[in-house]
Design a protein around this motif. Structure first.
Motif, PDB file in Angstrom:
ATOM      1  N   ALA A  96       0.676  -1.219   0.080  1.00  0.00           N
ATOM      2  CA  ALA A  96      -0.066  -0.033  -0.084  1.00  0.00           C
ATOM      3  C   ALA A  96       0.932   1.111   0.053  1.00  0.00           C
ATOM      4  CB  ALA A  96      -1.005   0.083   1.261  1.00  0.00           C
ATOM      5  N   ILE A  97       1.942   1.321   0.768  1.00  0.00           N
ATOM      6  CA  ILE A  97       2.802   2.456   0.772  1.00  0.00           C
ATOM      7  C   ILE A  97       3.369   2.713  -0.507  1.00  0.00           C
ATOM      8  CG2 ILE A  97       5.052   3.255   1.301  1.00  0.00           C
ATOM      9  CD1 ILE A  97       2.870   3.514   3.801  1.00  0.00           C
ATOM     10  N   GLY A  98       4.133   1.563  -1.200  1.00  0.00           N
ATOM     11  CA  GLY A  98       4.484   1.610  -2.611  1.00  0.00           C
ATOM     12  C   GLY A  98       3.557   2.201  -3.458  1.00  0.00           C
ATOM     13  N   THR A  99       2.021   1.615  -3.458  1.00  0.00           N
ATOM     14  CA  THR A  99       1.327   1.949  -4.408  1.00  0.00           C
ATOM     15  C   THR A  99       0.511   3.301  -4.253  1.00  0.00           C
ATOM     16  OG1 THR A  99       0.849  -0.578  -4.722  1.00  0.00           O
ATOM     17  CG2 THR A  99      -0.812   1.085  -5.706  1.00  0.00           C
ATOM     18  N   LEU A 100       0.255   3.468  -3.103  1.00  0.00           N
ATOM     19  CA  LEU A 100      -0.694   4.933  -2.957  1.00  0.00           C
ATOM     20  C   LEU A 100       0.463   5.869  -2.480  1.00  0.00           C
ATOM     21  CD1 LEU A 100      -3.366   3.036  -0.864  1.00  0.00           C
ATOM     22  CD2 LEU A 100      -3.224   3.778  -3.278  1.00  0.00           C
ATOM     23  N   VAL A 101       1.624   5.722  -1.952  1.00  0.00           N
ATOM     24  CA  VAL A 101       2.244   6.871  -1.471  1.00  0.00           C
ATOM     25  C   VAL A 101       3.638   7.124  -2.250  1.00  0.00           C
ATOM     26  CG1 VAL A 101       3.709   7.824   0.381  1.00  0.00           C
ATOM     27  CG2 VAL A 101       1.477   6.504   0.725  1.00  0.00           C
ATOM     28  N   LEU A 102       4.410   6.105  -2.458  1.00  0.00           N
ATOM     29  CA  LEU A 102       5.751   6.215  -3.348  1.00  0.00           C
ATOM     30  C   LEU A 102       5.607   6.484  -4.876  1.00  0.00           C
ATOM     31  CD1 LEU A 102       8.029   3.692  -1.520  1.00  0.00           C
ATOM     32  CD2 LEU A 102       7.899   6.199  -1.213  1.00  0.00           C
ATOM     33  N   MET A 103       4.605   5.532  -5.328  1.00  0.00           N
ATOM     34  CA  MET A 103       4.440   5.854  -6.902  1.00  0.00           C
ATOM     35  C   MET A 103       4.079   6.905  -7.324  1.00  0.00           C
ATOM     36  SD  MET A 103       5.609   2.926  -8.434  1.00  0.00           S
ATOM     37  CE  MET A 103       5.778   1.348  -8.283  1.00  0.00           C
ATOM     38  N   PRO A 104       2.664   7.663  -6.708  1.00  0.00           N
ATOM     39  CA  PRO A 104       2.461   8.929  -7.309  1.00  0.00           C
ATOM     40  C   PRO A 104       3.343  10.194  -7.349  1.00  0.00           C
ATOM     41  CG  PRO A 104       0.896   7.813  -5.899  1.00  0.00           C
ATOM     42  CD  PRO A 104       2.047   7.137  -5.674  1.00  0.00           C
ATOM     43  N   ALA A 105       4.593   9.721  -6.201  1.00  0.00           N
ATOM     44  CA  ALA A 105       5.385  10.877  -6.088  1.00  0.00           C
ATOM     45  C   ALA A 105       6.888  10.614  -6.554  1.00  0.00           C
ATOM     46  CB  ALA A 105       5.697  11.195  -4.473  1.00  0.00           C
ATOM     47  N   PHE A 161       0.976   6.133  10.869  1.00  0.00           N
ATOM     48  CA  PHE A 161      -0.356   6.350  10.346  1.00  0.00           C
ATOM     49  C   PHE A 161      -1.319   5.658  11.160  1.00  0.00           C
ATOM     50  CE2 PHE A 161       1.568   2.019   9.172  1.00  0.00           C
ATOM     51  CZ  PHE A 161       0.650   1.524   9.212  1.00  0.00           C
ATOM     52  N   GLY A 162      -2.636   5.884  11.214  1.00  0.00           N
ATOM     53  CA  GLY A 162      -3.555   5.478  12.123  1.00  0.00           C
ATOM     54  C   GLY A 162      -4.429   4.604  11.158  1.00  0.00           C
ATOM     55  N   PHE A 163      -5.726   4.150  11.702  1.00  0.00           N
ATOM     56  CA  PHE A 163      -6.392   3.158  10.993  1.00  0.00           C
ATOM     57  C   PHE A 163      -7.955   3.797  10.885  1.00  0.00           C
ATOM     58  CE2 PHE A 163      -2.886   0.469  11.722  1.00  0.00           C
ATOM     59  CZ  PHE A 163      -3.031  -0.510  10.948  1.00  0.00           C
ATOM     60  N   ALA A 215      -8.834  -0.360   8.215  1.00  0.00           N
ATOM     61  CA  ALA A 215      -7.827  -0.076   7.097  1.00  0.00           C
ATOM     62  C   ALA A 215      -6.781   1.173   7.432  1.00  0.00           C
ATOM     63  CB  ALA A 215      -8.064  -0.053   5.741  1.00  0.00           C
ATOM     64  N   PRO A 216      -5.424   1.142   6.988  1.00  0.00           N
ATOM     65  CA  PRO A 216      -4.785   2.446   7.323  1.00  0.00           C
ATOM     66  C   PRO A 216      -5.402   3.354   6.594  1.00  0.00           C
ATOM     67  CG  PRO A 216      -3.311   0.538   6.414  1.00  0.00           C
ATOM     68  CD  PRO A 216      -4.755  -0.319   6.383  1.00  0.00           C
ATOM     69  N   THR A 217      -5.477   4.354   7.394  1.00  0.00           N
ATOM     70  CA  THR A 217      -6.247   5.765   6.953  1.00  0.00           C
ATOM     71  C   THR A 217      -5.645   6.201   5.605  1.00  0.00           C
ATOM     72  OG1 THR A 217      -6.596   6.490   9.321  1.00  0.00           O
ATOM     73  CG2 THR A 217      -6.943   8.007   7.534  1.00  0.00           C
ATOM     74  N   TYR A 218      -4.405   6.304   5.110  1.00  0.00           N
ATOM     75  CA  TYR A 218      -4.087   6.723   4.069  1.00  0.00           C
ATOM     76  C   TYR A 218      -4.522   5.943   2.812  1.00  0.00           C
ATOM     77  CZ  TYR A 218      -0.627   2.897   3.949  1.00  0.00           C
ATOM     78  OH  TYR A 218       0.127   1.976   4.093  1.00  0.00           O
ATOM     79  N   SER A 219      -4.790   4.316   2.947  1.00  0.00           N
ATOM     80  CA  SER A 219      -5.226   3.609   2.054  1.00  0.00           C
ATOM     81  C   SER A 219      -6.763   3.820   1.604  1.00  0.00           C
ATOM     82  CB  SER A 219      -4.971   2.398   2.319  1.00  0.00           C
ATOM     83  OG  SER A 219      -5.764   1.934   3.498  1.00  0.00           O
ATOM     84  N   GLN A 259       5.360  15.753   4.619  1.00  0.00           N
ATOM     85  CA  GLN A 259       4.388  16.824   3.918  1.00  0.00           C
ATOM     86  C   GLN A 259       2.895  16.367   4.168  1.00  0.00           C
ATOM     87  OE1 GLN A 259       6.150  17.397  -0.080  1.00  0.00           O
ATOM     88  NE2 GLN A 259       7.477  18.875   0.849  1.00  0.00           N
ATOM     89  N   ASP A 260       2.623  14.945   4.317  1.00  0.00           N
ATOM     90  CA  ASP A 260       1.484  14.375   4.413  1.00  0.00           C
ATOM     91  C   ASP A 260       0.789  14.391   5.881  1.00  0.00           C
ATOM     92  OD1 ASP A 260      -0.563  12.292   4.288  1.00  0.00           O
ATOM     93  OD2 ASP A 260       0.096  11.669   2.461  1.00  0.00           O
ATOM     94  N   GLU A 261      -0.340  14.970   5.958  1.00  0.00           N
ATOM     95  CA  GLU A 261      -0.773  15.203   7.509  1.00  0.00           C
ATOM     96  C   GLU A 261      -1.190  13.646   7.861  1.00  0.00           C
ATOM     97  OE1 GLU A 261      -4.257  17.671   7.363  1.00  0.00           O
ATOM     98  OE2 GLU A 261      -3.063  19.479   6.892  1.00  0.00           O
ATOM     99  N   GLN A 262      -1.590  12.762   7.140  1.00  0.00           N
ATOM    100  CA  GLN A 262      -2.021  11.572   7.635  1.00  0.00           C
ATOM    101  C   GLN A 262      -0.913  10.494   7.789  1.00  0.00           C
ATOM    102  OE1 GLN A 262      -5.124  10.222   4.999  1.00  0.00           O
ATOM    103  NE2 GLN A 262      -6.675  11.565   6.291  1.00  0.00           N
ATOM    104  N   LEU A 263       0.323  10.861   7.411  1.00  0.00           N
ATOM    105  CA  LEU A 263       1.599  10.112   7.482  1.00  0.00           C
ATOM    106  C   LEU A 263       2.832  10.611   8.285  1.00  0.00           C
ATOM    107  CD1 LEU A 263       1.422   8.636   3.880  1.00  0.00           C
ATOM    108  CD2 LEU A 263       1.142   7.289   5.807  1.00  0.00           C
ATOM    109  N   ARG A 264       2.746  11.878   8.663  1.00  0.00           N
ATOM    110  CA  ARG A 264       3.859  12.602   9.229  1.00  0.00           C
ATOM    111  C   ARG A 264       4.307  11.951  10.680  1.00  0.00           C
ATOM    112  NH1 ARG A 264       1.468  18.588   9.702  1.00  0.00           N
ATOM    113  NH2 ARG A 264       2.155  18.355   7.534  1.00  0.00           N
TER     114      ARG A 264
END
Length: 303
Positions: free
Chosen positions: A101-110, A161-163, A241-245, A296-301
């Motif tokens: 999920a980190i790779g797909t939703l966070v790293l890839m877009p950036a 991260f939260g859930f 689920a992880p909130t960022y996902s 820079q991400d409020e839900q991942l900082r």
């Protein structure tokens, strides 16, 4: 003989435990590693490794040599990475491991931004939820969620991260909306297992400093975060689920957050690497980049 190559091969054999694994991490034939070690021992006139058909162990002389060589290679890497050219224009391939999920939703877009800043750095990105062996698999750094229990690794917290407990609107129309965690026992839920064949993670809630784990009888259990999100979207059950996902699905109205008065668990995120591998310029700039990305991400900082 290339003494530096021989030293590096020796260190990899000691850390990986076998010639085959060491050769794989160096991306050279097994015979090359064997030849380098043999020439190194002949030149030093001392046996560094005990070899059997099943294992490789370090001799007392080899253990002393290993400790000194590791420091020497770290110093050489420091000299190389601290040159103005290396810092100004890092290059080469780095091997990174991250949760799906980190790779797909966070790293890839950036990643496009990273490549614009460092066009000569190549990234081999492994995504999955298994615990990889950084040394044996030749991984430069990894992003890990939760506690880091490998004591020999260097761990730097980069975020948290939260859930969120949630379900699809169609599911809630059919089954009703729970108003307390206890009601989840009577509703279809989907479980997430951290590894294949592992026990599903409990749903966790806290209220007024009281924390409770709910081990539910899930109608479906998966071991992939993308599949877990898909199950929730398909109205197969309630997920935690992880909130960022799930934030995009919630914003689009495809999932509805539940039990928001009950605080749900949080996990730390770390970047880890082996202590005997000094961070080269290319790895250093990647780690600095992901630290800034998560900050820079409020839900991942980092909390």
């Amino acid at each position: 003989m290339d003494r530096i190559a021989a030293m590096n091969a020796f260190v990899r054999v000691v850390e990986a435990g076998t010639f085959v694994k060491a050769a794989d991490t160096l991306d050279v034939p097994n015979a090359t590693v064997t030849r380098l070690i043999q020439r190194l021992e002949a030149d030093l006139k001392v046996r560094l490794l005990h070899r059997t058909t099943r294992s490789v162990t370090v001799t007392p002389e080899g253990a002393i040599y290993y400790e000194r060589v590791v420091r020497l290679l770290a110093e050489l890497a420091d000299i190389e990475s601290s040159t103005s050219h290396a810092l100004r224009k890092p290059s080469g391939r780095i091997h990174v491991d991250a949760p799906t999920a980190i790779g797909t939703l966070v790293l890839m877009p950036a990643l496009a931004d990273f490549y614009r800043a460092y066009p000569d750095v190549e990234i081999e990105l492994d995504l999955g939820n298994r615990r990889t062996d950084l040394v044996a698999e030749g991984i430069d750094c990894a992003i890990r969620a939760g506690e880091v229990d490998e004591q020999f690794l260097v761990a730097r917290q980069i975020g948290s991260f939260g859930f969120t407990t949630c379900a699809a609107p169609a599911f809630l129309d059919a089954h009703g909306t729970p108003v307390s965690p206890e009601q989840l026992r009577d509703l279809p839920t989907v479980g997430m297992a951290p590894s294949r064949g592992g026990r599903p993670l409990s749903f966790q809630f806290s209220y007024d400093d009281q924390t409770g784990d709910f081990a539910l009888n899930h109608r479906l259990v998966v071991d992939d975060t993308n599949a877990y999100l898909a199950a929730g979207l398909a109205s197969l059950g309630i997920i935690q689920a992880p909130t960022y996902s799930v934030r995009d699905a919630i914003a689009a109205g495809k999932l509805v957050p539940l039990l928001e008065d009950w605080q749900q668990r949080t996990n730390a995120l770390h970047v880890i690497y082996a202590p005997n591998r000094y961070l080269s310029a290319k790895v250093r700039v990647f780690i600095d980049w992901i630290v800034e990305l998560f900050e820079q991400d409020e839900q991942l900082r980092r909390q």
